[in-house]
Scaffold this active site. Structure first.
Site, mmCIF file in Angstrom:
data_model
loop_
_atom_site.group_PDB
_atom_site.id
_atom_site.type_symbol
_atom_site.label_atom_id
_atom_site.label_comp_id
_atom_site.label_asym_id
_atom_site.label_seq_id
_atom_site.Cartn_x
_atom_site.Cartn_y
_atom_site.Cartn_z
ATOM 1 N N GLN A 1 0.872 -1.243 -0.069
ATOM 2 C CA GLN A 1 -0.022 0.014 -0.052
ATOM 3 C C GLN A 1 0.956 1.357 0.106
ATOM 4 O OE1 GLN A 1 -0.264 2.029 3.309
ATOM 5 N NE2 GLN A 1 -1.346 3.623 2.233
ATOM 6 N N HIS B 1 -11.707 4.302 4.945
ATOM 7 C CA HIS B 1 -10.644 4.161 5.878
ATOM 8 C C HIS B 1 -10.969 3.674 7.153
ATOM 9 C CE1 HIS B 1 -6.315 5.269 5.409
ATOM 10 N NE2 HIS B 1 -6.353 5.069 6.483
ATOM 11 N N ARG C 1 -11.956 6.383 9.785
ATOM 12 C CA ARG C 1 -10.814 6.984 10.470
ATOM 13 C C ARG C 1 -10.659 8.457 9.912
ATOM 14 N NH1 ARG C 1 -7.861 3.542 13.705
ATOM 15 N NH2 ARG C 1 -5.697 4.096 13.176
HETATM 16 C C1 LIG Z 1 -5.250 0.890 13.017
HETATM 17 C C2 LIG Z 1 -5.593 1.129 11.687
HETATM 18 C C3 LIG Z 1 -4.562 1.480 10.806
HETATM 19 C C4 LIG Z 1 -4.796 1.609 9.191
HETATM 20 N N1 LIG Z 1 -3.625 1.990 8.530
HETATM 21 C C5 LIG Z 1 -3.889 2.388 7.619
HETATM 22 C C6 LIG Z 1 -2.739 2.509 6.490
HETATM 23 O O1 LIG Z 1 -1.637 2.737 6.943
HETATM 24 N N2 LIG Z 1 -3.184 2.633 5.266
HETATM 25 C C7 LIG Z 1 -4.299 2.282 4.709
HETATM 26 O O2 LIG Z 1 -4.579 2.498 3.310
HETATM 27 N N3 LIG Z 1 -5.361 2.103 5.281
HETATM 28 C C8 LIG Z 1 -5.336 2.044 6.654
HETATM 29 N N4 LIG Z 1 -6.356 1.733 7.417
HETATM 30 C C9 LIG Z 1 -7.467 1.430 7.041
HETATM 31 C C10 LIG Z 1 -7.843 -0.027 6.711
HETATM 32 O O3 LIG Z 1 -6.940 -0.494 5.583
HETATM 33 C C11 LIG Z 1 -9.029 -0.428 6.174
HETATM 34 O O4 LIG Z 1 -9.658 0.615 5.271
HETATM 35 C C12 LIG Z 1 -10.104 -0.384 7.271
HETATM 36 O O5 LIG Z 1 -9.330 -0.926 8.465
HETATM 37 C C13 LIG Z 1 -11.460 -1.116 6.984
HETATM 38 O O6 LIG Z 1 -12.312 -1.185 8.070
HETATM 39 P P1 LIG Z 1 -12.375 -2.230 9.224
HETATM 40 O O7 LIG Z 1 -11.341 -2.041 10.162
HETATM 41 O O8 LIG Z 1 -13.678 -1.945 9.887
HETATM 42 O O9 LIG Z 1 -12.111 -3.605 8.469
HETATM 43 C C14 LIG Z 1 -6.131 1.410 8.895
HETATM 44 C C15 LIG Z 1 -7.063 1.250 9.593
HETATM 45 C C16 LIG Z 1 -6.937 0.795 11.043
HETATM 46 C C17 LIG Z 1 -7.977 0.220 11.910
#
Ligand SMILES: Cc1cc2nc3c(=O)[nH]c(=O)nc-3n(C[C@H](O)[C@H](O)[C@H](O)COP(=O)(O)O)c2cc1C
Length: 406
Positions: A156, A304, A307
């Site tokens: 990623q 995301h 987030r």
């Molecule tokens: C702790 C955490 C860190 C994450 N870091 C990234 C990241 O570095 N890059 C990214 O593209 N998405 C990141 N995401 C988003 C995840 O790739 C994903 O889109 C998301 O967790 C999906 O939702 P879910 O946790 O409900 O399955 C992060 C999510 C979480 C919970």
């Protein structure tokens, strides 16, 4: 580039993992029946600051909650007296065979949930026959992971202000034989997570005394992190001369997210990355149409994990519009709020070709390292399999809106 590829191949160790699909829940995890069990264990084992980092959404968490609430609001249709003895959860993702319509999403700092977390999660995914995505902001570097697993993984990318850094990451991912580049486009500025600020995971980071004391009560975690390959952002090693501390690097990163990011940058990435390209962070159907014109192979419908834009719609509520807008022009993947095989079924029924999970496997990682991630995947596999039986389908191909009530 050829030299870099050779170097990365030379780094491959004898730490080979099984390529056969292991359908058993590891013995140490036998009493775990659902992802929520893993979450409860992770909450006890992982220091509050890092568990809070994984758990939280941005601002008041409306979108985080909507991802789950809207998912749970979708009713599955109970069907009976259908021969469901030939069930098969396998499918293809970007043309590659996968044992499930599932991949592990990129998660920043996974190696601070459990030492060497990225390597362990990648091994668990590969053993289960599904793709793993390493994040730009991982603790283990691209080369660390490539040297410790025997199959290609996805990488990623955050395109940061420093385009030279982005290009170098793309070249490193190519040299490590990464099989797809996941370009995340929904982090042009950083959404605020209150918990991170309260826990000192802010800019500049300043872990509070209470957090350090909390870490001291988790000696297993401390031991595993301290004996892991790294404690700081592996892909950034050597980036800031003389500064390897997680605090200095985190501050650099926070100022590197680029609000100028636009479709021309996607074109640029497409022109320099030779392999399969996935655009992650598409929520709107107009953006989906634009993404389909870039030459990317797939999009991930994602907010995301709640987030970033708080107040944004849940991903599951936007999925049908996106699928309708792009038709068969581009492969549609989905993430956000998946905690079970039933949720995977819901997303596939609404048109996703496959799903990514974030927290569901991160809870597994925090609870039990590789065994915990394997357990999370196996729980979801079993749930999907039984859900297929009880909705009267034998294959992923057969899943469509017919398995939903209305
Ligand atoms: C702790 C955490 C860190 C994450 N870091 C990234 C990241 O570095 N890059 C990214 O593209 N998405 C990141 N995401 C988003 C995840 O790739 C994903 O889109 C998301 O967790 C999906 O939702 P879910 O946790 O409900 O399955 C992060 C999510 C979480 C919970």
């Amino acid at each position: 580039m050829a030299q870099m590829r050779q170097d990365s191949l030379n780094q491959k160790t004898d730490e080979k993992v099984s390529t056969t699909i292991d359908h058993a829940i590891p013995a140490v995890m036998k009493n775990i029946t659902c992802v929520e069990d893993l979450r409860q264990i992770a909450r006890r084992k992982v220091p509050r600051a890092f568990f809070g980092y994984a758990e939280s959404g941005s601002y008041s968490g409306e979108t985080l909650r909507a991802n789950r609430a809207d998912m749970e609001g979708i009713r599955l249709r109970q069907r009976v007296l259908v021969d469901v003895s030939r069930r098969d959860t396998s499918t293809t993702i970007l043309g590659e065979r996968a044992s499930l319509p599932l991949a592990l999403a990129p998660i920043g700092m996974a190696g601070l949930q459990w030492g060497d977390g990225e390597i362990l999660a990648c091994r668990a995914a590969h053993a289960a026959g599904i793709p793993y995505t390493l994040g730009t902001l991982s603790i283990c570097s691209i080369e660390d992971v490539a040297g410790a697993v025997d199959k290609p993984f996805w990488f990623q990318l955050y395109v940061m202000k420093d385009r030279g850094f982005a290009r170098a990451l793309i070249e490193r991912a190519a040299a490590a034989d990464c099989s797809a580049l996941v370009l995340t486009v929904d982090l042009q500025v950083l959404g605020q997570r209150h918990a991170d600020i309260k826990n000192g995971l802010s800019v500049p980071p300043s872990l509070k005394l209470k957090n350090l004391m909390d870490m001291a009560t988790k000696p297993g975690w401390v031991y595993r992190v301290l004996t892991g390959k790294r404690w700081t952002f592996g892909n950034l090693a050597g980036r800031l001369e003389g500064k390897e501390a997680v605090t200095a690097l985190a501050e650099w990163i926070a100022h590197q997210f680029d609000p100028t990011l636009n479709w021309k940058d996607v074109e640029w990435v497409r022109s320099v990355w030779p392999g399969k390209l996935i655009i992650k962070g598409i929520l709107d159907h107009e953006d989906a149409k634009s993404a389909a014109k870039t030459g990317a192979e797939a999009i991930v419908v994602s907010n995301h994990g709640g987030r970033q834009l708080d107040g944004a719609a849940s991903t599951i509520s936007m999925l049908p519009r996106v699928v309708e807008a792009v038709g068969s022009d581009i492969e549609v993947m989905f993430d956000g709020g998946i905690r079970s095989g039933q949720d995977v079924m819901r997303a596939i029924a609404l048109g996703a070709k496959s799903c990514l999970v974030g927290r569901a496997y991160i809870y597994g990682l925090g609870a039990g390292g590789q065994a915990g991630v394997a357990t999370a995947i196996e729980i979801i596999r079993k749930e999907l399999d039984v859900t297929m039986a009880l909705t009267g389908v034998n294959s992923i191909r057969e899943i469509d809106r017919c398995v939903l009530v209305n």
